[in-house]
Design a protein around this motif. Structure first.
Motif, PDB file in Angstrom:
ATOM      1  N   SER A  15       0.857  -1.179   0.000  1.00 27.88           N
ATOM      2  CA  SER A  15       0.000   0.000   0.000  1.00 27.88           C
ATOM      3  C   SER A  15       0.894   1.230   0.000  1.00 27.88           C
ATOM      4  CB  SER A  15      -0.940   0.027   1.208  1.00 27.88           C
ATOM      5  OG  SER A  15      -0.249   0.398   2.379  1.00 27.88           O
ATOM      6  N   ARG A  16       0.357   2.325  -0.507  1.00 28.38           N
ATOM      7  CA  ARG A  16       1.154   3.551  -0.549  1.00 28.38           C
ATOM      8  C   ARG A  16       1.580   3.980   0.858  1.00 28.38           C
ATOM      9  NH1 ARG A  16      -2.298   4.437  -5.039  1.00 28.38           N
ATOM     10  NH2 ARG A  16      -4.014   5.103  -3.678  1.00 28.38           N
ATOM     11  N   ARG A  17       0.780   3.629   1.868  1.00 24.25           N
ATOM     12  CA  ARG A  17       1.098   3.976   3.256  1.00 24.25           C
ATOM     13  C   ARG A  17       2.015   2.947   3.914  1.00 24.25           C
ATOM     14  NH1 ARG A  17      -2.999   3.069   6.279  1.00 24.25           N
ATOM     15  NH2 ARG A  17      -4.195   1.883   4.748  1.00 24.25           N
ATOM     16  N   ARG A  18       2.325   1.884   3.170  1.00 26.32           N
ATOM     17  CA  ARG A  18       3.116   0.770   3.712  1.00 26.32           C
ATOM     18  C   ARG A  18       2.446   0.230   4.978  1.00 26.32           C
ATOM     19  NH1 ARG A  18       9.530   1.466   3.501  1.00 26.32           N
ATOM     20  NH2 ARG A  18       9.236  -0.740   3.980  1.00 26.32           N
ATOM     21  N   ALA A  19       1.133   0.045   4.880  1.00 23.23           N
ATOM     22  CA  ALA A  19       0.353  -0.446   6.017  1.00 23.23           C
ATOM     23  C   ALA A  19       0.162  -1.951   5.911  1.00 23.23           C
ATOM     24  CB  ALA A  19      -1.002   0.249   6.059  1.00 23.23           C
ATOM     25  N   GLY A  20      -0.063  -2.573   7.051  1.00 22.73           N
ATOM     26  CA  GLY A  20      -0.319  -4.002   7.089  1.00 22.73           C
ATOM     27  C   GLY A  20      -0.396  -4.485   8.520  1.00 22.73           C
ATOM     28  N   PRO A  21      -0.743  -5.752   8.722  1.00 14.65           N
ATOM     29  CA  PRO A  21      -0.803  -6.296  10.080  1.00 14.65           C
ATOM     30  C   PRO A  21       0.584  -6.312  10.728  1.00 14.65           C
ATOM     31  CG  PRO A  21      -1.885  -7.751   8.502  1.00 14.65           C
ATOM     32  CD  PRO A  21      -1.119  -6.749   7.717  1.00 14.65           C
ATOM     33  N   PRO A  22       0.648  -6.268  12.037  1.00  9.17           N
ATOM     34  CA  PRO A  22       1.940  -6.329  12.721  1.00  9.17           C
ATOM     35  C   PRO A  22       2.733  -7.576  12.331  1.00  9.17           C
ATOM     36  CG  PRO A  22       0.198  -5.749  14.264  1.00  9.17           C
ATOM     37  CD  PRO A  22      -0.477  -6.122  12.982  1.00  9.17           C
ATOM     38  N   ALA A  54       5.708  -4.846   4.742  1.00 13.21           N
ATOM     39  CA  ALA A  54       4.854  -3.947   3.962  1.00 13.21           C
ATOM     40  C   ALA A  54       5.706  -3.159   2.985  1.00 13.21           C
ATOM     41  CB  ALA A  54       4.098  -2.996   4.889  1.00 13.21           C
ATOM     42  N   PHE A  55       5.168  -2.976   1.791  1.00 14.53           N
ATOM     43  CA  PHE A  55       5.888  -2.304   0.715  1.00 14.53           C
ATOM     44  C   PHE A  55       5.000  -1.235   0.098  1.00 14.53           C
ATOM     45  CE2 PHE A  55       7.470  -6.564   1.229  1.00 14.53           C
ATOM     46  CZ  PHE A  55       8.855  -6.423   1.187  1.00 14.53           C
ATOM     47  N   ALA A  56       5.634  -0.229  -0.515  1.00 15.35           N
ATOM     48  CA  ALA A  56       4.890   0.882  -1.101  1.00 15.35           C
ATOM     49  C   ALA A  56       4.373   0.566  -2.490  1.00 15.35           C
ATOM     50  CB  ALA A  56       5.766   2.133  -1.143  1.00 15.35           C
ATOM     51  N   SER A  57       4.904  -0.457  -3.147  1.00 15.88           N
ATOM     52  CA  SER A  57       4.495  -0.786  -4.516  1.00 15.88           C
ATOM     53  C   SER A  57       4.777  -2.252  -4.803  1.00 15.88           C
ATOM     54  CB  SER A  57       5.248   0.085  -5.531  1.00 15.88           C
ATOM     55  OG  SER A  57       6.633  -0.244  -5.533  1.00 15.88           O
ATOM     56  N   ILE A  58       4.134  -2.754  -5.842  1.00 14.91           N
ATOM     57  CA  ILE A  58       4.412  -4.125  -6.275  1.00 14.91           C
ATOM     58  C   ILE A  58       5.855  -4.243  -6.737  1.00 14.91           C
ATOM     59  CG2 ILE A  58       3.850  -5.872  -8.010  1.00 14.91           C
ATOM     60  CD1 ILE A  58       0.958  -4.973  -7.862  1.00 14.91           C
ATOM     61  N   ALA A  59       6.358  -3.192  -7.379  1.00 14.87           N
ATOM     62  CA  ALA A  59       7.757  -3.208  -7.827  1.00 14.87           C
ATOM     63  C   ALA A  59       8.701  -3.373  -6.638  1.00 14.87           C
ATOM     64  CB  ALA A  59       8.070  -1.924  -8.589  1.00 14.87           C
TER      65      ALA A  59
END
Length: 307
Positions: free
Chosen positions: A35-42, A46-51
């Motif tokens: 996600s652009r926010r680099r959000a995810g479960p603890p 987390a990444f900002a892009s698929i690339a």
């Protein structure tokens, strides 16, 4: 085989539904989020892009795309180029032509593609479908209303071109309707109410038609309803069927029918696991076709601005 899966687009639906379904299914391992926010479960990378995910070298077998319909085709093509299987949240894309391009790309890549109409996996839907199989339909009403402020707070993209407006939830009802009916259904006419300051409708009325569809069959969709109404009522051969709570409960002639005590997403992910294991794909475009036809046929009515 455990399927290492990444979620792309980490918002409310991903957090509330996809993550618990993945963590509760031993066929999957939640390997990453994008996600652009680099959000995810603890504890989940987390990444900002698929690339960025691809560059990390993490082992990924599949992705669940929970980003917006407009963003989804580009994400699918990136995922397929990486050799990953793809589950698409509903609707699979903003246009039918984009979905056909996606289907062709998945076939060329030899990867599983699954359009996940999650409401079809609601516990009462299979029982309703079995009950209506081969039966004459005498009347039909789909009443799908909710409060947009409650379910889509701050989500401006739903009001922009490609955002679907009231059909973002309404397509859920249409996905159930097209699944349970024993005959094909088409949109015969439509009235679309669009706020003066928005690009997509806040309410709609659809008239349905086709062989075996009663003359007064119609659907009501509204985003201004404070009390949720996710109902489908069908009279058939002297019986009354009421599918309520988005397909979670089933009443027949006023008597509630027993259904499994399970949400929509666990069986959806079980189906995805089967498709990946067997090398199959499943992309039903009927719900998206009905929405597209509503936009093509719809009488446009401008209503008061909505904020």
């Amino acid at each position: 085989m455990t399927i290492a899966i990444a979620i792309v687009g980490y918002g409310k639906i991903a957090e509330d539904q996809h993550v618990p379904a993945i963590l509760g299914n031993p066929a999957f391992r939640l390997a990453a989020c994008v996600s652009r926010r680099r959000a995810g479960p603890p504890g989940v990378p987390a990444f900002a892009s698929i690339a960025d995910l691809r560059a990390s070298g993490l082992k990924i077998d599949a992705v669940a795309l929970c980003n917006t319909p407009v963003e989804r085709p580009a994400a699918v093509f990136e995922a397929l180029d990486a050799g990953w299987h793809v589950l698409m949240e509903k609707p699979p894309a903003a246009t039918l032509s984009a979905v056909w391009q996606i289907v062709a790309a998945a076939e060329a890549a030899g990867r599983t593609l699954f359009a996940g109409w999650h409401c079809r996996f609601a516990p009462a839907v299979p029982a309703a479908k079995a009950m209506l199989a081969g039966r004459r339909i005498d009347s039909l009403l789909i009443d799908w209303r909710e409060d947009v402020r409650k379910w889509h707070p701050g989500q401006q993209w739903i009001w922009e071109p490609g955002g679907f407006g009231v059909f973002d939830p309404g397509i859920n009802g249409l996905s159930v309707l097209s699944e349970i009916l024993p005959v094909d259904i088409a949109v015969a006419a439509a009235r679309l109410e669009t706020p003066a300051n928005r690009q997509t409708p806040i309410a709609a009325r659809l008239a349905f038609g086709g062989p075996g569809i009663p003359a007064d069959a119609h659907g009501l969709f509204d985003w201004r309803e404070p009390d949720d109404r996710w109902n489908i009522r069908i009279e058939f051969e002297g019986h009354d069927l009421l599918l309520t709570h988005g397909g979670s409960r089933l009443m027949v002639d006023g008597v509630e029918q027993p259904v499994p005590d399970e949400g929509e997403y666990p069986p959806l992910y079980r189906r995805f696991a089967v498709l990946v294991t067997q090398g199959g794909s499943e992309v039903d475009l009927r719900p998206l076709q009905l929405v597209a036809d509503a936009f093509l046929l719809g009488e446009r009515v401008t209503v008061a601005p909505f904020d």
